[in-house]
Each structure stands twice: as structure tokens, then as C-alpha cells.
Design an enzyme around this catalytic site. Structure first.
Site, short mmCIF file in Angstrom:
data_model
loop_
_atom_site.label_atom_id
_atom_site.label_comp_id
_atom_site.label_asym_id
_atom_site.label_seq_id
_atom_site.Cartn_x
_atom_site.Cartn_y
_atom_site.Cartn_z
N CYS A 63 14.62 10.40 6.04
CA CYS A 63 14.72 10.22 7.49
C CYS A 63 16.16 10.23 7.99
O CYS A 63 16.41 10.53 9.13
CB CYS A 63 14.05 8.92 7.85
SG CYS A 63 14.40 7.63 6.66
N GLU A 114 11.19 16.54 13.50
CA GLU A 114 11.52 16.24 12.10
C GLU A 114 10.74 17.21 11.20
O GLU A 114 9.52 17.24 11.22
CB GLU A 114 11.15 14.79 11.77
CG GLU A 114 11.63 14.37 10.41
CD GLU A 114 11.35 12.89 10.12
OE1 GLU A 114 12.32 12.16 9.85
OE2 GLU A 114 10.18 12.48 10.16
N GLU A 120 9.87 2.04 10.67
CA GLU A 120 10.97 2.99 10.45
C GLU A 120 10.34 4.37 10.49
O GLU A 120 9.54 4.72 9.63
CB GLU A 120 11.65 2.69 9.11
CG GLU A 120 13.02 3.32 9.02
CD GLU A 120 12.96 4.73 8.51
OE1 GLU A 120 12.70 5.66 9.32
OE2 GLU A 120 13.15 4.91 7.30
N LYS A 152 0.87 -1.18 0.00
CA LYS A 152 0.00 0.00 0.00
C LYS A 152 0.90 1.23 0.00
O LYS A 152 1.38 1.65 1.04
CB LYS A 152 -0.90 -0.03 1.25
CG LYS A 152 -2.22 0.71 1.14
CD LYS A 152 -2.13 2.19 0.91
CE LYS A 152 -1.67 2.99 2.12
NZ LYS A 152 -1.38 4.42 1.71
P1 NAI Z 1 2.23 8.95 7.33
O1 NAI Z 1 2.83 8.14 8.40
O2 NAI Z 1 0.81 9.42 7.53
O3 NAI Z 1 2.23 8.13 5.93
C1 NAI Z 1 3.05 7.03 5.64
C2 NAI Z 1 2.20 5.89 5.08
O4 NAI Z 1 1.26 5.48 6.06
C3 NAI Z 1 1.37 6.26 3.84
O5 NAI Z 1 1.32 5.16 2.97
C4 NAI Z 1 -0.01 6.50 4.43
O6 NAI Z 1 -1.05 6.32 3.50
C5 NAI Z 1 -0.06 5.43 5.51
N1 NAI Z 1 -1.03 5.67 6.58
C6 NAI Z 1 -1.43 6.86 7.10
N2 NAI Z 1 -2.34 6.65 8.09
C7 NAI Z 1 -2.52 5.31 8.18
C8 NAI Z 1 -3.33 4.47 9.01
N3 NAI Z 1 -4.17 4.97 9.93
N4 NAI Z 1 -3.24 3.14 8.85
C9 NAI Z 1 -2.41 2.61 7.94
N5 NAI Z 1 -1.64 3.33 7.11
C10 NAI Z 1 -1.68 4.68 7.24
O7 NAI Z 1 3.18 10.17 7.05
P2 NAI Z 1 2.78 11.57 6.36
O8 NAI Z 1 1.56 12.11 7.05
O9 NAI Z 1 2.68 11.35 4.91
O10 NAI Z 1 4.04 12.46 6.68
C11 NAI Z 1 4.11 13.21 7.89
C12 NAI Z 1 5.52 13.30 8.39
O11 NAI Z 1 5.98 12.00 8.72
C13 NAI Z 1 6.52 13.86 7.42
O12 NAI Z 1 6.54 15.25 7.38
C14 NAI Z 1 7.80 13.29 7.98
O13 NAI Z 1 8.25 14.08 9.05
C15 NAI Z 1 7.38 11.93 8.51
N6 NAI Z 1 7.69 10.87 7.53
C16 NAI Z 1 8.80 10.09 7.74
C17 NAI Z 1 9.18 9.17 6.80
C18 NAI Z 1 10.37 8.31 6.99
O14 NAI Z 1 11.09 8.04 6.04
N7 NAI Z 1 10.60 7.79 8.17
C19 NAI Z 1 8.46 9.01 5.54
C20 NAI Z 1 7.27 9.83 5.44
C21 NAI Z 1 6.93 10.73 6.41
#
Ligand code: NAI
Ligand code: MG
Length: 506
Positions: free
Chosen positions: A296, A397, A262, A187
Site C-alpha cells: 500500500c 490502486e 488501513e 483471520k
Molecule cells: P480484501 O479487502 O477483500 O481482503 C482483505 C481481507 O479482508 C482478507 O482477509 C479477506 O478475507 C477479508 N475480507 C474480505 N471480505 C470480507 C468481509 N465481507 N468481511 C470481513 N472480512 C472480509 O482485499 P482483496 O480483494 O484481497 O484485494 C483487492 C485489492 O485491495 C487489491 O488489489 C489491493 O488494491 C487492495 N488491497 C490493499 C491492501 C493494503 O495493504 N492496504 C492489502 C490487500 C489488498
């Protein structure tokens, strides 16, 4: 940010990926929708993408479960390896095209995407080899039993990936999971789903049996949540925000799912006065602005020894002026836009926070809107100097091209500042004193520490966080273990078993 759209309202020139990949076939969403994907360089729709809903996730999980119990489940590691290597060959042939699409969808500069995507096939190759060399143990006991372990796949894996590096995140999860014998429902993030659907095509072309890899884009709270809650999914491998991970933990507990997370970082990148400054500056600036700050592992906190601090600030300003920000498909461009509108807003809000907190803005700090950049999500490479460790811009972050420069006076203080963080994903240090390099690296609280280099990541180097940066490791031999369970089998060899309830003469 994402508008709901139907076929006939969409521009015919859009790139089309309007089917989900489930059970080896391309199918329209049953209870999902068609969405547009926005080109972050223009703010305009550029592709039309299928989003799945809970019913689609159900079908994908059922297909993955059937594949596990079907021919895939019967294959040896070497047979899976043949398929994985075929996939790697096809991936390699398609890398240029995939890099172009990923650059368009995520806004990453094509010069970076080409390098990144050009490497991914190695993950599939390497894990094929790792799986072929895995074996259990025999456990020496007395001659009445023969005990041994085997390593079995954990089951159906839900891979939930973020928008910054969709193909890389997919490779990091799919390669070890498939090598281990698991089946997958991937997903991807709603903002950048296109290339994960392209990846599905490669798996189809490589001849993977139906249901082994299923790709269902969709909203996190809808498709993602359905995947996490599904009773037939044994493991969730997630990359994203810590808050989302906590929601996933709660929602996935019913069937005691396995999790790996992660969750990002706020990596300290320490430059001691005795460092070779030229390479240190190359690394520190690159890890401030690569991927437009959306990775990250980036060294978003640069800790600089006081005696060279002014010089480093000056060099940061000089180098920020050299970064060519522009349309990512232009090979001369170093840095593209932020990947989506919400991230642009988040980054700009942190720049305001930094100013309010009293950090000294020495470069950038604004959205860029000149000429062709007008409607894109561009931010100037931004440098805050004189940041104190308790400021929010030093602790949270940001995920934008914003770097915080923090002076320190001695080694102890550098270590204390570096470790004063909820995160513990990565850290870096530059010094020409080998004893100091060992002393400091051993005390940094991080899953990976780079010494006199930075952000060196490969298939074989374990990667993941301590503290709030997550659970588990991706890459390396560790990653495949996250997709395996140890099974112990004990054989009796005597043909006897005593009767515990025999009535004995006393
Ligand atoms: P997010 O954690 O919401 O999204 C990441 C993934 O999780 C996406 O595929 C999203 O559709 C999915 N997701 C979201 N809510 C979910 C739920 N309730 N159940 C299952 N899957 C779910 O991250 P977002 O909102 O896109 O980004 C916010 C911040 O998170 C960024 O500004 C950054 O600081 C951090 N981030 C860190 C990453 C890393 O590489 N560790 C990657 C992306 C974001
Ligand atoms: Mg979110």
C-alpha cells in the site's frame, strides 16, 4: 483460484496446516473446510490449509472472551511483557523458516522476505516496553474528590489481514493489541494463510494462556463476516480494500465496534530537479517493484520535474531491464510473481487500461511465461511514461509492478497533482533544498511523508492514512491507543453526599 479439496484427494507431499488454533489447541474445522494454497510461482497447490466457518469463529471468540476474563486479564503489563519477549525470541529463532514459508505462499522474493520477517520480532519487544510504561493521569480537583484515569484493554479484537504481507500485518496488529491486554481472533487472507497458522504455533510455544491468540483462516465473506458481526468482538483491525472496509463498517455497527482501517494508497513520489538523482532513482524504482508492487505504501505515481523528466524515464527503463524476475526461493531473484491469480488478472487489466488511456508504455507491460515461469503469475516490471493525473492508472490502486511517471513544471503543480487523490496514505519527495523539503512535506496530504528516503517503516513510526486511506494508525505510540479505552474513576473523599430532596424551611 482456491479449489475445495478433501484429505484423500490431496497430494501427500503438500505442506500440511489442516487445523485451526482455538483456545490453545489445534482443532479441525467444525463447519469449515480444507483448502489448498496455491504456489503463485507455479500455479500449483503446495499446502493444505484449514478454513474455519461461523461456528469456528464463535468458538474462537468465546475462547478469547474467556481468556480476557481469566488469567490473562489479571496479568500486569510486565507479566504480559515476559510472554511477548519470549514470543519475540522464538520468532527470531524461526525467522528464516518463516520467511521461506511466506515466500512460498505469497510469492515474495526470498531476499525481500528474509529482511522483512527478520524485523518482526522487534514489534513484539517494543510494544512490551510501551505497555510497561503506560499509565493514567490524576486529575487535580478540589479536595472533596480524587479523580484518575486508567487505560483498559478494548476487549476481544478481530484482526483481519491481507495476503501481501501476512506476518508483517499480524505483527502490526497483534503486538500492540496483546501488549494492551486485549485477546485476539486473527483471520488471515484466504490466499496466504499458512504463516499465520505457523505464528499460532509460536504463541503456543511461548506459553501464552489458551484463548489469548486464536487463528482461524477462512473466506472473507464467511469467517471474516462472522467475526465482524460477532457481538463479543469489541474491535476490528482491518487491512485491505476500501470497499471491504465499507461492508465491514455496515456489518459491525450493531454493537458499536471500534474500527481501524488501513486501506491502501496511490502514493506520490516526487523527484525535484535539484535532487541527488542516484539515491532518488534507487528509491523510486525499488518502491515501484518491491513486493511485486503489492504494498500500500509504494510510490506508484512518480512525479518528475520536467527538466530531468526524460533522463528519469530513461533510467527507469534501464533499471527495469536489470530486475531479475523469477522463482522467489532463488536468492538471486529480485521480484517474484503476483501473489494470486485474481491479482495477476487485475494488474494485466490495468496495463490494458493504461494503453487505452494513451499512456506511453516504455517498459514491460506483459505477463512473463518463459521457461520455469510458464504457469506462474509473473508480470514484467512495467513503466508507463507521460501519464496524466486524471488517468485511471494514476488514480486507482493497481497493486502490481506498474509505475506511472508524471511530469510537472513547478512546485505548486507537483503538490496539486500529489494531493489530487482519494487516497492519503504515504508520499515521498527528493530535493536538496531544505526549505523546499519543509514547504512541500508540510502540504502533502498523507499520513506519512518520506523526505530523501522512502518506505522507511518501523515499530515506532506511526503509519496510516488520511482521506480514503483509512482510520487510525498502526505502529508507534498511537497504535497501542487503538486497543485501549480510557476509564475515569472518581472517588469522593468526604464521606458525605448532599440530600437533594431534603424539605427545607423557607
Ligand atoms: P480484501 O479487502 O477483500 O481482503 C482483505 C481481507 O479482508 C482478507 O482477509 C479477506 O478475507 C477479508 N475480507 C474480505 N471480505 C470480507 C468481509 N465481507 N468481511 C470481513 N472480512 C472480509 O482485499 P482483496 O480483494 O484481497 O484485494 C483487492 C485489492 O485491495 C487489491 O488489489 C489491493 O488494491 C487492495 N488491497 C490493499 C491492501 C493494503 O495493504 N492496504 C492489502 C490487500 C489488498
Ligand atoms: Mg476482496
Amino acid at each position: 483460484m482456491l479449489k475445495t479439496a478433501t484429505h484423500n484427494t490431496l497430494d501427500e507431499t503438500l505442506y500440511v496446516r489442516d487445523k485451526l488454533f482455538i483456545d490453545g489447541e489445534w482443532v479441525s474445522p467444525s463447519d469449515g473446510s480444507l483448502e489448498v494454497s496455491i504456489d503463485p510461482a507455479t500455479g500449483q497447490p503446495w499446502a493444505k490449509v484449514a478454513f474455519g466457518g461461523p461456528q469456528d469463529i464463535d468458538k474462537a471468540v468465546a475462547a478469547a472472551k474467556a481468556a480476557l476474563n481469566g488469567p490473562w486479564g489479571q496479568m500486569t503489563a510486565m507479566e504480559r511483557g515476559v510472554l511477548l519477549r519470549r514470543l519475540a525470541d522464538i520468532y527470531q529463532e524461526n525467522a528464516g523458516r518463516l520467511a521461506g514459508l511466506e515466500s512460498r505462499d505469497s510469492g515474495r522474493a526470498i531476499r525481500e522476505s528474509r529482511v522483512d520477517v527478520g524485523f518482526h520480532h522487534q514489534w513484539y519487544r517494543w510494544y512490551a516496553s510501551v505497555a510497561e510504561t503506560l499509565h493514567g493521569r490524576t486529575i487535580p480537583l478540589d479536595s472533596s474528590v480524587h479523580a484518575f484515569t486508567t487505560q483498559i484493554p478494548v476487549g476481544v479484537v478481530g484482526a483481519i489481514t491481507p495476503w501481501n504481507v501476512p506476518l508483517m500485518a499480524a505483527a502490526w496488529k497483534l503486538a500492540p493489541a496483546l501488549a494492551a491486554g486485549c485477546t485476539i481472533v486473527l483471520k488471515p487472507a484466504e490466499q496466504t494463510s499458512v504463516t499465520s497458522l505457523e505464528l499460532a504455533q509460536l504463541f503456543q510455544d511461548a506459553g501464552f494462556p489458551p484463548g489469548v491468540v486464536n487463528v482461524v483462516p477462512g473466506r472473507g465473506e464467511v469467517a471474516g463476516a462472522a467475526l465482524v458481526a460477532h457481538a463479543d468482538v469489541s474491535k476490528i483491525s482491518f487491512t485491505g480494500e476500501g470497499q471491504t472496509a465499507k461492508t465491514i463498517l455496515g456489518a459491525g455497527r450493531d454493537n458499536m465496534k471500534r474500527f481501524s482501517f488501513e486501506l491502501g494508497g496511490k502514493a506520490p513520489h516526487i523527484i525535484f530537479a535539484d535532487a541527488d538523482l542516484e539515491p532518488a532513482m534507487n528509491a523510486a524504482t525499488n518502491s515501484a517493484w518491491t513486493l511485486c508492487g503489492q504494498s500500500c505504501a509504494l510510490g506508484s505515481r512518480v512525479l518528475v520535474e520536467r527538466s530531468i523528466y526524460d533522463e528519469v524515464v530513461e533510467k527507469f527503463v534501464e533499471r527495469a531491464a536489470r530486475v531479475r524476475v523469477g522463482i522467489p526461493s532463488d536468492p538471486a531473484v529480485h521480484m517474484g510473481p503476483q501473489a494470486h491469480a485474481a491479482q495477476l488478472a487485475k494488474t494485466l487489466s490495468y496495463i490494458d487500461i493504461g494503453l487505452e488511456e494513451g499512456a506511453r508504455l516504455v517498459s514491460g507491460g506483459t505477463r512473463l511465461t518463459d521457461g520455469v515461469l510458464a504457469d506462474g503469475y509473473f508480470v514484467a516490471p512495467t513503466v508507463f511514461a507521460d501519464v496524466s493525473p486524471n488517468m485511471r492508472i494514476a488514480r486507482e490502486e493497481i497493486f502490481g509492478p506498474v509505475v506511472a511517471l508524471i511530469p510537472f513544471d513547478n512546485e505548486e503543480e507537483a503538490i496539486a497533482i500529489a494531493n489530487d487523490s482519494d487516497y492519503g496514505l504515504a508520499a515521498g519527495l527528493w530535493t536538496s533544498d531544505i526549505s523546499r523539503a519543509h514547504r512541500v512535506s508540510s502540504r502533502l496530504e498523507a499520513g506519512i511523508v518520506w523526505v530523501n528516503t522512502y518506505r522507511f517503516l518501523r515499530w515506532s513510526t506511526p503509519y496510516g492514512g488520511v482521506k480514503s486511506s483509512g482510520w487510525g494508525r498502526e505502529n508507534g505510540l498511537e497504535a497501542i491507543q487503538q486497543y485501549l479505552e480510557t476509564k475515569t474513576t472518581v472517588f469522593g473523599t468526604t464521606g458525605q453526599f448532599p440530600d437533594a430532596y431534603k424539605i427545607e424551611e423557607v
